[in-house]
Design an enzyme around this catalytic site. Sequence first.
Site, short mmCIF file in Angstrom:
data_model
loop_
_atom_site.label_atom_id
_atom_site.label_comp_id
_atom_site.label_asym_id
_atom_site.label_seq_id
_atom_site.Cartn_x
_atom_site.Cartn_y
_atom_site.Cartn_z
N ASP A 150 1.48 -1.16 -0.05
CA ASP A 150 0.45 0.07 0.14
C ASP A 150 1.09 0.97 0.04
O ASP A 150 1.91 1.03 -0.27
CB ASP A 150 -0.89 0.06 1.66
N HIS A 152 -3.91 5.91 3.30
CA HIS A 152 -4.61 4.62 3.13
C HIS A 152 -3.63 3.43 3.34
O HIS A 152 -4.94 2.67 3.28
CB HIS A 152 -4.72 5.13 1.34
N SER A 195 -11.04 -0.90 -0.14
CA SER A 195 -9.62 -0.85 0.63
C SER A 195 -10.08 -1.64 2.15
O SER A 195 -9.23 -1.67 2.46
CB SER A 195 -9.53 0.79 0.60
#
Length: 716
Positions: free
Chosen positions: A140, A178, A350
Amino acid sequence: MVKAIVVLRSQLDPSTVVAPSRRKRQVALVRALRARAAAAQTGVLDLLARRRAQGLVADAVPLWVVNAVAVVAQPSVIAELAARPEVREIGPDRTVQAPPSTVASSNLAAPVEPNVAAVNAPALWSLGLTGQGAVVATMDTGVDGSHPDLTATWRGGSNSWYDPNGEHPAVPTDVNGHGTATMGALVGGSAGGTSIGVAPGAKWIAVKIFNDRGSTTTSRIHLGFQWLLDPDGNPATPDAPDVVNNSWSGAVGGCNLDFQPDLRNLRAAGILPVFSAGNYGPDPSTVLSPANNPEALAVGAVDDAGVIDPSSSRGPSACDQTVAPRLTAPGVGVRTTDLYGGYRDASGTSLAAPHVAGVLALLLGAFPDLGADRQQSALESTAVDLGELGPDNAYGYGRVDALAAYQWLSTAPDFSVVASPSEARTVPGGGVTYTISIAGVNGFAGDVALALGGLSATQATWAITPAVVAGGTGSAQVALTTAPKIAAGTHPLTLTATSGGLSRTAVVLLVVTAPPDFGLAATPTSASVVAGSSAGHTIGVTGLNGFTGTVAMSLGGLPDSVGTASFSPSVVVGSGSVSLSIATSGSAPPGTYALTVTGTSGSTSHSTGITLVVTPAPDFSVTISPSSATVLRGGTTTYTVSTSAVGGLTGAVALSTAGLPTGSSASFTPNPVSASGASTLRVSTTSRTPRGTFTILITGTSGSVVHQATATLVVR
């Protein structure tokens, strides 16, 4: 410079790596992958080293996980690599963007998180299964390792963090948020007042595939997968994670198999690659690669009530037309970790994918030797059916249920299906054979019916023997014959095994290559020669698709009056070059001649054209005026001798005379004369010169070229 991924032809079949346990399989697989790459990449790496010394290569990174080399080089080097027999294909090193960081962060306290309860994680916590003993990983934007909900569960050490971009080499870092959000949903604790992670007892490691600007490349993702299989670089130590979460996707629609070898190797190592399905719904076929690859487990997003999020990507898979996503999990308003110790309410697939990865971590705490196929079977067989009855292209098999999966693994009869080889190659009209192995689990003893999908009847025919494996354990052979007109390329095939309500699949690749062939090229394509001299060409023969035949050379279009041709050597085996020499005659007519070089091997022939330009040999002409002159004895007369260059002659011409009567003399002014010029010939007589008519011979000489002219002298 061009960025490219050079894939070698020699690829390891991971299904051939066998070991008694999951950890030992990981060790054996890494060793086999490294050995295969080390043996296969030598020639390519040597060439790149030489070209780097010439300034034609900027970078070359070996990738043993897929037996490829990431290169940055001039197009001429890429073309040179493409011609090498050990190279299977060359593709672009694509740029991939990180998913957007969703919803603003908040430090406000929240109630007990319903998303964790929705996947039944607390039921396994009560059994003492919180993920302890399991190691999870994310690929990620990174992880904020200082977050109070994450700092204590980082595994730590040099084998627990990897940044292929080189921006943060030692300390887990995330400037985007994220990756921190996905890790919180996976293993977050309760420092913020609520339990936010599905597997809070698991340790985590991470790969920061995206740089601080939010982008990455194909090669860096390959490096990330490679690191996951062997974080410390020592194959003898099995320090790979048990679970890998990938909350990202490529930007290319349809089916892209760039990362299929990586995913296949992860599964062979017992690591199930969990992917977010993507946020491109509600249109169909919006699950992007690599989540739609057969080896990936794509996860869609539902809210806490089990209703599909409109933006959650839908199937079917563009790669094999199977159901996609495979599962769903909470992905709407999920409270999770944020940068700088904060928290956020985030939405999207996600966040859904880490729920499934977290459930796997819980299950592996109880069943540490589960293979990837068995892991997936447990999750899909026990998911809470949502939406349409049965698997569908919005919810997949349904919402993941940790407790039901645990109970299924403990008691449910089942079977696994393995197909080998994972990749078979043939030419159009050729055949391949696959072996399907069925193994029963938990007392399974049912009959298993087998079927093959992925090709139409116009592309191939096949037979499965036996079509039913009796008693739950055994094997069968798939004999497949391709049609002569099947398109060259990679065809994913799905082998489906069915027994009652159970259905399991295995995916193999059929690689159809063009028949062995060769290419022909001439350098230079055009040559200009003076009549009487020779022209030289190099004829290159490049073997294609494993060609090893003998190519005989011939030349057409050369008139006998122009010259003769010879090849040295006259044949080439496989790949190589020959020298073509064309010797023109001194009398060859000037002009342009279109010639054809033909290479012939059996019934196959290819031709390439070359041009021969014949120019006249350097020459000159001599003329004299007047053609006749009269002089009285004792007098003098003059002639003008003119020379004209022919065929580019540039040398001087020396003049001389013969045939003068006695008692006379001659002189030229100037002498010698330029190739194109004039000289005055003065002839002087005396009283002793006899009267009469005489022929004077004027000779012009330039090197070996001689020409003559005559004039008349009349003496009175």
